[in-house]
Design a protein around this motif. Structure first.
Motif, PDB file in Angstrom:
ATOM      1  N   PHE A   1     -36.051  23.077   8.664  1.00  0.00           N
ATOM      2  CA  PHE A   1     -36.180  22.489  10.017  1.00  0.00           C
ATOM      3  C   PHE A   1     -36.684  21.190   9.987  1.00  0.00           C
ATOM      4  CE2 PHE A   1     -38.754  21.557  13.868  1.00  0.00           C
ATOM      5  CZ  PHE A   1     -37.667  21.849  14.736  1.00  0.00           C
ATOM      6  N   GLU A   2     -37.645  20.672   9.173  1.00  0.00           N
ATOM      7  CA  GLU A   2     -38.336  19.599   9.058  1.00  0.00           C
ATOM      8  C   GLU A   2     -37.264  18.512   8.763  1.00  0.00           C
ATOM      9  OE1 GLU A   2     -41.302  18.473   9.995  1.00  0.00           O
ATOM     10  OE2 GLU A   2     -42.088  17.038   8.658  1.00  0.00           O
ATOM     11  N   PHE A   3     -36.463  18.895   7.564  1.00  0.00           N
ATOM     12  CA  PHE A   3     -35.545  18.278   6.967  1.00  0.00           C
ATOM     13  C   PHE A   3     -34.338  17.695   8.149  1.00  0.00           C
ATOM     14  CE2 PHE A   3     -31.137  17.300   5.325  1.00  0.00           C
ATOM     15  CZ  PHE A   3     -31.675  16.144   4.187  1.00  0.00           C
ATOM     16  N   GLU A   4     -34.079  18.501   8.928  1.00  0.00           N
ATOM     17  CA  GLU A   4     -33.020  18.568   9.950  1.00  0.00           C
ATOM     18  C   GLU A   4     -33.813  17.435  11.149  1.00  0.00           C
ATOM     19  OE1 GLU A   4     -32.558  21.594  12.609  1.00  0.00           O
ATOM     20  OE2 GLU A   4     -30.357  20.900  13.192  1.00  0.00           O
ATOM     21  N   ARG A   5     -34.887  17.638  11.298  1.00  0.00           N
ATOM     22  CA  ARG A   5     -35.535  16.818  12.267  1.00  0.00           C
ATOM     23  C   ARG A   5     -35.603  15.255  12.013  1.00  0.00           C
ATOM     24  NH1 ARG A   5     -40.193  14.773  13.489  1.00  0.00           N
ATOM     25  NH2 ARG A   5     -41.313  15.502  11.349  1.00  0.00           N
ATOM     26  N   ILE A   6     -36.091  15.298  10.853  1.00  0.00           N
ATOM     27  CA  ILE A   6     -36.133  13.735  10.329  1.00  0.00           C
ATOM     28  C   ILE A   6     -34.611  13.217  10.135  1.00  0.00           C
ATOM     29  CG2 ILE A   6     -36.981  12.137   8.531  1.00  0.00           C
ATOM     30  CD1 ILE A   6     -39.321  14.186   7.997  1.00  0.00           C
ATOM     31  N   LEU A   7     -33.830  13.766   9.610  1.00  0.00           N
ATOM     32  CA  LEU A   7     -32.481  13.450   9.530  1.00  0.00           C
ATOM     33  C   LEU A   7     -31.841  13.263  10.947  1.00  0.00           C
ATOM     34  CD1 LEU A   7     -29.565  13.416   7.918  1.00  0.00           C
ATOM     35  CD2 LEU A   7     -29.344  15.784   8.470  1.00  0.00           C
ATOM     36  N   LEU A   8     -32.112  13.941  11.930  1.00  0.00           N
ATOM     37  CA  LEU A   8     -31.325  13.565  13.330  1.00  0.00           C
ATOM     38  C   LEU A   8     -32.152  12.437  13.787  1.00  0.00           C
ATOM     39  CD1 LEU A   8     -30.793  17.124  14.623  1.00  0.00           C
ATOM     40  CD2 LEU A   8     -28.919  15.480  14.114  1.00  0.00           C
ATOM     41  N   GLY A   9     -33.362  12.336  13.558  1.00  0.00           N
ATOM     42  CA  GLY A   9     -34.002  11.072  13.908  1.00  0.00           C
ATOM     43  C   GLY A   9     -33.456   9.912  13.296  1.00  0.00           C
ATOM     44  N   ALA A  10     -33.038   9.834  11.942  1.00  0.00           N
ATOM     45  CA  ALA A  10     -32.593   8.827  11.659  1.00  0.00           C
ATOM     46  C   ALA A  10     -31.166   8.503  11.820  1.00  0.00           C
ATOM     47  CB  ALA A  10     -32.369   8.969   9.948  1.00  0.00           C
ATOM     48  N   LEU A  11     -30.370   9.419  12.348  1.00  0.00           N
ATOM     49  CA  LEU A  11     -28.970   9.407  12.991  1.00  0.00           C
ATOM     50  C   LEU A  11     -29.097   8.582  14.347  1.00  0.00           C
ATOM     51  CD1 LEU A  11     -27.363  12.307  11.140  1.00  0.00           C
ATOM     52  CD2 LEU A  11     -26.627   9.777  10.553  1.00  0.00           C
ATOM     53  N   GLY A  12     -30.080   9.118  15.071  1.00  0.00           N
ATOM     54  CA  GLY A  12     -30.190   8.681  16.301  1.00  0.00           C
ATOM     55  C   GLY A  12     -29.111   9.018  17.307  1.00  0.00           C
ATOM     56  N   PRO A  13     -28.525   7.877  17.965  1.00  0.00           N
ATOM     57  CA  PRO A  13     -27.615   7.798  18.888  1.00  0.00           C
ATOM     58  C   PRO A  13     -26.163   7.570  18.321  1.00  0.00           C
ATOM     59  CG  PRO A  13     -28.455   5.468  18.891  1.00  0.00           C
ATOM     60  CD  PRO A  13     -29.493   6.322  17.994  1.00  0.00           C
ATOM     61  N   ALA A  14     -26.220   7.760  16.912  1.00  0.00           N
ATOM     62  CA  ALA A  14     -24.936   7.490  16.287  1.00  0.00           C
ATOM     63  C   ALA A  14     -24.288   8.723  16.364  1.00  0.00           C
ATOM     64  CB  ALA A  14     -25.103   6.931  14.862  1.00  0.00           C
ATOM     65  N   VAL A  15     -24.940   9.812  16.679  1.00  0.00           N
ATOM     66  CA  VAL A  15     -24.028  11.258  16.482  1.00  0.00           C
ATOM     67  C   VAL A  15     -24.393  11.997  17.753  1.00  0.00           C
ATOM     68  CG1 VAL A  15     -24.261  11.122  13.944  1.00  0.00           C
ATOM     69  CG2 VAL A  15     -26.018  12.289  15.535  1.00  0.00           C
ATOM     70  N   THR A  16     -23.493  12.965  18.057  1.00  0.00           N
ATOM     71  CA  THR A  16     -23.706  14.204  19.194  1.00  0.00           C
ATOM     72  C   THR A  16     -23.592  15.542  18.269  1.00  0.00           C
ATOM     73  OG1 THR A  16     -22.458  12.639  20.646  1.00  0.00           O
ATOM     74  CG2 THR A  16     -22.520  14.901  21.243  1.00  0.00           C
ATOM     75  N   THR A  17     -24.340  16.121  18.723  1.00  0.00           N
ATOM     76  CA  THR A  17     -24.300  17.745  17.995  1.00  0.00           C
ATOM     77  C   THR A  17     -23.407  18.396  18.517  1.00  0.00           C
ATOM     78  OG1 THR A  17     -26.958  17.567  17.659  1.00  0.00           O
ATOM     79  CG2 THR A  17     -25.585  19.612  17.358  1.00  0.00           C
ATOM     80  N   ILE A  18     -22.514  19.068  17.526  1.00  0.00           N
ATOM     81  CA  ILE A  18     -21.475  19.758  17.934  1.00  0.00           C
ATOM     82  C   ILE A  18     -21.636  21.376  17.537  1.00  0.00           C
ATOM     83  CG2 ILE A  18     -18.876  20.435  17.417  1.00  0.00           C
ATOM     84  CD1 ILE A  18     -18.366  17.489  16.730  1.00  0.00           C
ATOM     85  N   ASP A  19     -22.502  21.560  16.771  1.00  0.00           N
ATOM     86  CA  ASP A  19     -22.722  23.167  16.423  1.00  0.00           C
ATOM     87  C   ASP A  19     -24.087  23.028  15.581  1.00  0.00           C
ATOM     88  OD1 ASP A  19     -22.571  25.806  16.913  1.00  0.00           O
ATOM     89  OD2 ASP A  19     -21.346  26.125  14.873  1.00  0.00           O
ATOM     90  N   GLU A  20     -24.915  23.933  15.777  1.00  0.00           N
ATOM     91  CA  GLU A  20     -26.045  23.992  15.013  1.00  0.00           C
ATOM     92  C   GLU A  20     -26.321  25.758  14.823  1.00  0.00           C
ATOM     93  OE1 GLU A  20     -29.888  23.549  16.828  1.00  0.00           O
ATOM     94  OE2 GLU A  20     -30.483  22.236  15.052  1.00  0.00           O
ATOM     95  N   VAL A  21     -26.526  26.259  13.408  1.00  0.00           N
ATOM     96  CA  VAL A  21     -26.781  27.469  13.277  1.00  0.00           C
ATOM     97  C   VAL A  21     -27.911  27.862  12.398  1.00  0.00           C
ATOM     98  CG1 VAL A  21     -25.680  29.547  12.406  1.00  0.00           C
ATOM     99  CG2 VAL A  21     -24.307  28.380  13.849  1.00  0.00           C
ATOM    100  N   SER A  22     -28.862  28.549  12.471  1.00  0.00           N
ATOM    101  CA  SER A  22     -30.048  28.901  11.594  1.00  0.00           C
ATOM    102  C   SER A  22     -29.569  30.181  11.161  1.00  0.00           C
ATOM    103  CB  SER A  22     -31.346  28.841  12.249  1.00  0.00           C
ATOM    104  OG  SER A  22     -31.581  27.215  12.567  1.00  0.00           O
ATOM    105  N   GLY A  23     -29.540  30.081   9.680  1.00  0.00           N
ATOM    106  CA  GLY A  23     -29.073  31.404   9.169  1.00  0.00           C
ATOM    107  C   GLY A  23     -30.301  32.069   8.433  1.00  0.00           C
ATOM    108  N   PHE A  24     -30.250  33.249   8.068  1.00  0.00           N
ATOM    109  CA  PHE A  24     -31.311  33.847   7.272  1.00  0.00           C
ATOM    110  C   PHE A  24     -30.869  34.809   6.358  1.00  0.00           C
ATOM    111  CE2 PHE A  24     -30.874  35.997  11.305  1.00  0.00           C
ATOM    112  CZ  PHE A  24     -30.447  37.293  11.104  1.00  0.00           C
ATOM    113  N   ARG A  25     -31.436  35.128   5.109  1.00  0.00           N
ATOM    114  CA  ARG A  25     -31.061  35.934   4.260  1.00  0.00           C
ATOM    115  C   ARG A  25     -31.667  37.498   4.911  1.00  0.00           C
ATOM    116  NH1 ARG A  25     -27.228  35.012   1.434  1.00  0.00           N
ATOM    117  NH2 ARG A  25     -27.962  33.113   1.024  1.00  0.00           N
ATOM    118  N   TYR A  26     -30.867  38.380   4.424  1.00  0.00           N
ATOM    119  CA  TYR A  26     -30.832  39.698   5.482  1.00  0.00           C
ATOM    120  C   TYR A  26     -30.893  40.653   4.288  1.00  0.00           C
ATOM    121  CZ  TYR A  26     -29.843  43.241   9.053  1.00  0.00           C
ATOM    122  OH  TYR A  26     -29.956  44.124   9.948  1.00  0.00           O
ATOM    123  N   PHE A  27     -31.949  41.166   4.027  1.00  0.00           N
ATOM    124  CA  PHE A  27     -32.168  42.336   2.909  1.00  0.00           C
ATOM    125  C   PHE A  27     -31.942  41.817   1.571  1.00  0.00           C
ATOM    126  CE2 PHE A  27     -32.787  44.296   7.106  1.00  0.00           C
ATOM    127  CZ  PHE A  27     -34.279  44.913   6.843  1.00  0.00           C
TER     128      PHE A  27
END
Ligand code: HEM
Length: 321
Positions: free
Chosen positions: A120-146
């Motif tokens: 999350f921290e990496f994504e937050r800083i990354l999106l800050g750097a990209l700023g108005p250059a991009v629009t989010t189309i899809d975002e999924v947070s996955g987890f390892r399950y058992f």
């Protein structure tokens, strides 16, 4: 560190071979119009290696890694003299009754770590750097399950290549020398009908997947009337060679909203191998005998990218728009 791509240290950008992680974010972005946006994207991609180190160093045991994929349309906008030879947009598949839609995406960030907060921290800083250059189309947070199970309850990822086989299956080689060390990436977000799956007997579920549920033993379905998922996804060429891909699927969901999914991500040396798998799954083999996993899993997205090697990405970032 040796010269082999699959020997790289885990904390690095573009490490396709990084091990399966406990957490992942799949972020698909569109790059907005205008040369300013392209310049900002180039600058951010040029700094991605440093950003992975900046965030990843805060907990080395979390093994942060990030892979950037670039879509065909963005590649054309970058005005590079060469393009990976198989790179094109995802081709939708109109099977009966199941469809694989093609959805937009200029950039894919596959962010992995042992800790969701580091992702999350990496994504937050990354999106800050990209700023108005991009629009989010899809975002999924996955987890390892058992024990690496999907939400259907089966162990997912067993037949993945290992060690030096990863490079052979997932990394472009001398067939396209300008892009050697890179990888084609296909993503699809699937939503499951878990209630219907739950009403299906374990024996039929196992027949559909091609493995036993509890202990993950492969089933021989050579004589079965319908091929299983694992058989439809096994690609053998005319010379009898089997073509593997590298998968890092992750479950995701919001139980409160009835959302249960698998985010499919496949890395491949040859895009045609994943296309062939999808054709066999959605059209069927023979035609009509489609993958019955699809009776319980609906593809919401489908997007193709190319993840260049670290050195190619650095060159791309340094080029002037
Ligand atoms: C195998 C689940 C979609 C390619 C498997 C296995 C499971 C599974 C449980 C058996 C264990 C293993 O070897 O990993 C799923 C789910 C999907 C999905 C839940 C989405 C709903 C796809 C897609 C592709 C694919 C879209 C390719 C386009 C493969 C391959 C294998 C495999 C190559 C290994 C076959 C072998 O050599 O044994 N999958 N899968 N899967 N799947 Fe999928």
């Amino acid at each position: 560190m040796t010269g082999h791509a699959w020997d790289r240290v885990p904390i690095a950008a573009q490490s396709v071979e990084a091990p399966l992680s406990q957490a992942a974010i799949f972020l698909v972005l569109g790059v907005n119009d205008g040369t300013d946006a392209i310049t900002r994207v180039r600058d951010t991609l040029g700094g991605i290696d440093d950003l992975v180190k900046t965030v990843g160093f805060r907990d080395l045991s979390a093994r942060l890694s990030c892979i950037v994929g670039i879509g065909s349309a963005l590649w054309d906008r970058l005005g590079e003299p060469a393009k990976p030879c198989e790179l094109k947009s995802f081709v939708a598949i109109e099977g009966t009754p199941h469809k694989a839609p093609s959805t937009p995406g200029d950039l894919l960030f596959h962010i992995r770590a042992e800790r969701p907060d580091i992702c999350f921290e990496f994504e937050r800083i990354l999106l800050g750097a990209l700023g108005p250059a991009v629009t989010t189309i899809d975002e999924v947070s996955g987890f390892r399950y058992f024990d690496a199970r999907d939400l259907l309850g089966f162990v997912d990822g067993t037949a993945n290549p290992e060690g030096h086989e990863i490079g052979e299956a997932a990394l472009v080689g001398e067939e396209d020398p300008d892009f050697a060390g890179g990888s084609y990436v296909v993503v699809q977000k699937y939503l499951h009908d878990l209630a219907a799956w739950g009403r299906t007997s374990t024996a039929l579920q196992e027949e559909i997947v091609g493995r036993t549920k509890i202990d993950n033993i492969e089933l021989d379905d050579a004589a079965a009337p319908r091929k299983s998922h694992k058989t439809l996804a096994t690609i053998v060429d005319e010379q009898g060679n089997e073509h593997d891909i590298l998968r890092d699927n992750m479950p995701f969901g919001r139980a409160g909203y009835g959302e249960f999914g698998t985010y499919f991500i496949g890395y491949t040396r040859h895009l045609w191998v994943i296309e062939k798998m999808l054709e066999r799954m959605f059209i069927g083999e023979p035609a009509g005998a489609y993958d019955r996993l699809l009776d319980f899993s609906t593809a919401q997205t489908g997007t193709t990218f190319f993840a260049p090697s670290r050195s190619t990405l650095a060159k791309l970032a340094a080029d002037k728009s």
